[in-house]
Design a protein around this motif. Structure first.
Motif, PDB file in Angstrom:
ATOM      1  N   ARG A 124       0.809  -1.215   0.000  1.00 17.96           N
ATOM      2  CA  ARG A 124       0.000   0.000   0.000  1.00 17.96           C
ATOM      3  C   ARG A 124       0.849   1.276   0.000  1.00 17.96           C
ATOM      4  O   ARG A 124       0.518   2.268  -0.647  1.00 17.96           O
ATOM      5  CB  ARG A 124      -0.932  -0.005   1.212  1.00 17.96           C
ATOM      6  N   PHE A 125       1.960   1.273   0.731  1.00 21.80           N
ATOM      7  CA  PHE A 125       2.800   2.465   0.836  1.00 21.80           C
ATOM      8  C   PHE A 125       4.155   2.282   0.140  1.00 21.80           C
ATOM      9  O   PHE A 125       5.033   3.123   0.289  1.00 21.80           O
ATOM     10  CB  PHE A 125       3.005   2.834   2.303  1.00 21.80           C
ATOM     11  N   PHE A 126       4.322   1.194  -0.595  1.00 22.30           N
ATOM     12  CA  PHE A 126       5.579   0.944  -1.287  1.00 22.30           C
ATOM     13  C   PHE A 126       5.617   1.685  -2.622  1.00 22.30           C
ATOM     14  O   PHE A 126       4.571   2.002  -3.195  1.00 22.30           O
ATOM     15  CB  PHE A 126       5.759  -0.547  -1.548  1.00 22.30           C
ATOM     16  N   PRO A 127       6.804   1.952  -3.171  1.00 19.47           N
ATOM     17  CA  PRO A 127       6.891   2.515  -4.522  1.00 19.47           C
ATOM     18  C   PRO A 127       6.242   1.576  -5.538  1.00 19.47           C
ATOM     19  O   PRO A 127       6.154   0.362  -5.304  1.00 19.47           O
ATOM     20  CB  PRO A 127       8.403   2.629  -4.769  1.00 19.47           C
ATOM     21  N   PRO A 128       5.775   2.109  -6.666  1.00 21.38           N
ATOM     22  CA  PRO A 128       5.137   1.249  -7.665  1.00 21.38           C
ATOM     23  C   PRO A 128       6.132   0.266  -8.274  1.00 21.38           C
ATOM     24  O   PRO A 128       7.286   0.604  -8.523  1.00 21.38           O
ATOM     25  CB  PRO A 128       4.627   2.240  -8.712  1.00 21.38           C
ATOM     26  N   ALA A 129       5.673  -0.966  -8.494  1.00 22.58           N
ATOM     27  CA  ALA A 129       6.467  -1.996  -9.169  1.00 22.58           C
ATOM     28  C   ALA A 129       5.780  -2.308 -10.495  1.00 22.58           C
ATOM     29  O   ALA A 129       4.554  -2.304 -10.573  1.00 22.58           O
ATOM     30  CB  ALA A 129       6.562  -3.251  -8.308  1.00 22.58           C
ATOM     31  N   PRO A 130       6.540  -2.579 -11.561  1.00 22.06           N
ATOM     32  CA  PRO A 130       5.936  -2.823 -12.876  1.00 22.06           C
ATOM     33  C   PRO A 130       4.868  -3.909 -12.831  1.00 22.06           C
ATOM     34  O   PRO A 130       4.996  -4.909 -12.107  1.00 22.06           O
ATOM     35  CB  PRO A 130       7.134  -3.246 -13.729  1.00 22.06           C
TER      36      PRO A 130
END
Length: 510
Positions: free
Chosen positions: A52-58
């Motif tokens: 939820r609060f992590f950087p976006p992953a492809p």
């Protein structure tokens, strides 16, 4: 039905009718132009649970993907009921919230690309609104893209563990997807124009300064937003700590991600309300002054410096810009929120003080018109000037010596809706820009029978800028005078030195 293939995934879209071109004859209007729409394509993995609060992953797309209906929208608290009378904000449940929509005239072409970022004060908004659907741009030979990105604390929180600016990271991830995949949809990755309104425009003001966004777009359009809405790292981290404290967990992305979504949304709104009243607390001063807690922040990564400093240094000098405001930006935030009638002179002074004015009493006096001294009118004028017109002015001046042109527009047509109370209000230009005046969403929020001459002028100017980096009038700084394209009921007119005396006077009080 149409399909495209990217990597290991076949994406199925659908053929739709585009709106008639503004100014089309009756015969032309009867021959609906077909374009292809692809809705809800994930550009990053679902930001739920521990992510939820992590950087976006492809995103990991495989097999077949049906892209025939809009995908889920960002987790958020819906607008108040009163605001929904003028704001279309469809919310769609689901986990795959980091998705985008593509409208294309020809999947085999190589067309200019327009990527639009919605507004909503970084707490509301949806890429699924029909007001800003891209069908009409596709009919004009442009591949159009809208997107969803994280909002509230999920989008804007900064923590000492390195979590920061997820809304900007999401937008950058979407632009990276466009760079890598848009050719399959008929778009030219070497000709990408990014645009946005309100918080979307403020995001672009930040993206112009971000080294992570460099080279991902080649021109920019900013509607009712500039580059001021970025806060200090210290204040952002302090808010992050307060947010985690209110929830009783450690201030880390992992700990916050373990909480239920409903709890995150409730705390997001509660902390925003708390910080909005904390102008006397030095930790939160610039956040209180901007009235948006979850906006971008300087983090040493996505934003190493404040965008205004980057602009002054000429870092984005190769990006042509079209930027402007509406005539009555303040009405939505005063009359539109029921604050007009009950406003007092002290409310105006307090608003100026919270916003950081050096002499709040003098600013309140400047905002008061002798012909209409009602405090509600003064509060409206202050909001318009301080939050929108002066940031625009500062942005323009910092780009004065850039090699890439900067064009200014001003939208002045006053809507008769609500008895004309809101005038040329915040957001009103959008259905004209997107030629979406005949959608049910626009009819419900902006009204029916909107002036087609203005539709033709606004949509035409945006199409021209997206294709040619030129909206059809001279750059703002071109000679001894300044130039502004004015959009009103008569269409497009060009004014010299528009608002110069007024803006110069207000600048002295900033």
């Amino acid at each position: 039905m149409s399909t495209v293939e990217i990597a290991d995934c076949i994406i199925r879209g659908r053929t739709i009718d585009a709106p008639a071109s503004p100014g089309a004859s009756a015969d032309e209007a009867d021959k609906a132009q077909k374009v292809t729409a692809f809705y809800g394509i994930p550009y990053a993995q679902a930001p739920t649970g521990e992510r939820r609060f992590f950087p976006p992953a492809p995103a990991r797309l495989q097999g077949e993907l049906s892209a025939e209906t809009y995908g889920p929208t960002a987790a958020q608290n819906q607008y108040p009921e009163a605001a929904l009378a003028i704001v279309d904000n469809p919310l769609i449940a689901g986990n795959e919230r980091l998705n985008l929509n593509v409208w294309t005239p020809d999947t085999a072409g190589k067309a200019p690309v327009y990527v639009f970022i919605h507004g909503g004060a970084y707490r509301h908004g949806s890429g699924a609104s029909e007001t800003w659907n891209g069908a009409s741009f596709a009919a004009q030979g442009i591949v159009a893209v809208t997107l969803n990105y994280r909002l509230g604390a999920e989008g804007g929180i900064q923590l000492e563990d390195g979590t920061s600016n997820n809304m900007l990271r999401d937008q950058i991830a979407a632009l990276e997807w466009v760079r890598d995949q848009i050719a399959a949809f008929g778009g030219d990755p070497e000709h990408v124009v990014v645009g946005g309104e309100s918080a979307g425009a403020m995001s672009i003001g930040a993206l112009l300064a971000s080294p992570k966004a460099k080279g991902l777009f080649h021109a920019a359009i900013l509607e009712s937003g500039a580059a001021h809405n970025v806060v200090r790292k210290e204040g952002a981290v302090a808010v992050g700590k307060r947010f985690a404290e209110s929830l009783g967990v450690e201030p880390t992305a992992e700990a916050l991600g373990s909480l239920p979504e409903e709890q995150i949304l409730q705390a997001s709104a509660e902390i925003e309300a708390e910080i909005g009243q904390a102008a006397g607390d030095e930790r939160y001063a610039d956040l209180a002054g901007h009235s948006m807690t979850w906006q971008p922040s300087i983090d040493g990564d996505v934003l190493p410096q404040h965008p205004l400093d980057v602009l002054s240094a000429g870092e984005a000098l190769d990006v042509p810009v079209l930027i402007g405001t509406n005539q009555d930006e303040g009405t939505m935030f005063v009359a539109g929120q029921g604050l007009y009638e009950d406003a007092t002179a002290e409310h105006v002074v307090k608003a100026a003080r919270v916003a950081g004015a050096a002499d709040p009493e003098a600013v309140a006096k400047l905002a008061t018109d002798e012909a209409n001294p009602h405090p509600g009118a003064s509060l409206t004028t202050f909001t318009d000037m301080w939050k929108f017109q002066l940031p625009l002015r500062d942005f323009l001046k910092r780009r004065k010596n850039y090699s890439a042109p900067t064009y200014r527009y001003k939208f002045t047509w006053a809507s008769p809706k609500f008895g004309g109370l809101l005038g040329a209000y915040h957001m009103l230009e959008l259905p004209f820009v997107f030629n979406s005046v005949d959608t049910q969403a626009t009819k419900a929020t902006a009204g029916e029978d909107l002036p087609k001459t203005l539709v033709a002028a606004a949509h035409g100017a945006w199409v021209s800028f997206i294709k040619n980096f030129d909206p059809g009038w001279k750059p703002y700084f071109d000679a001894e005078t300044t130039t502004t394209g004015v959009l009103d009921a008569n269409g497009l007119t060009v004014a010299e030195d528009l608002d110069e005396e007024l803006l110069s006077t207000w600048e002295d009080y900033r």
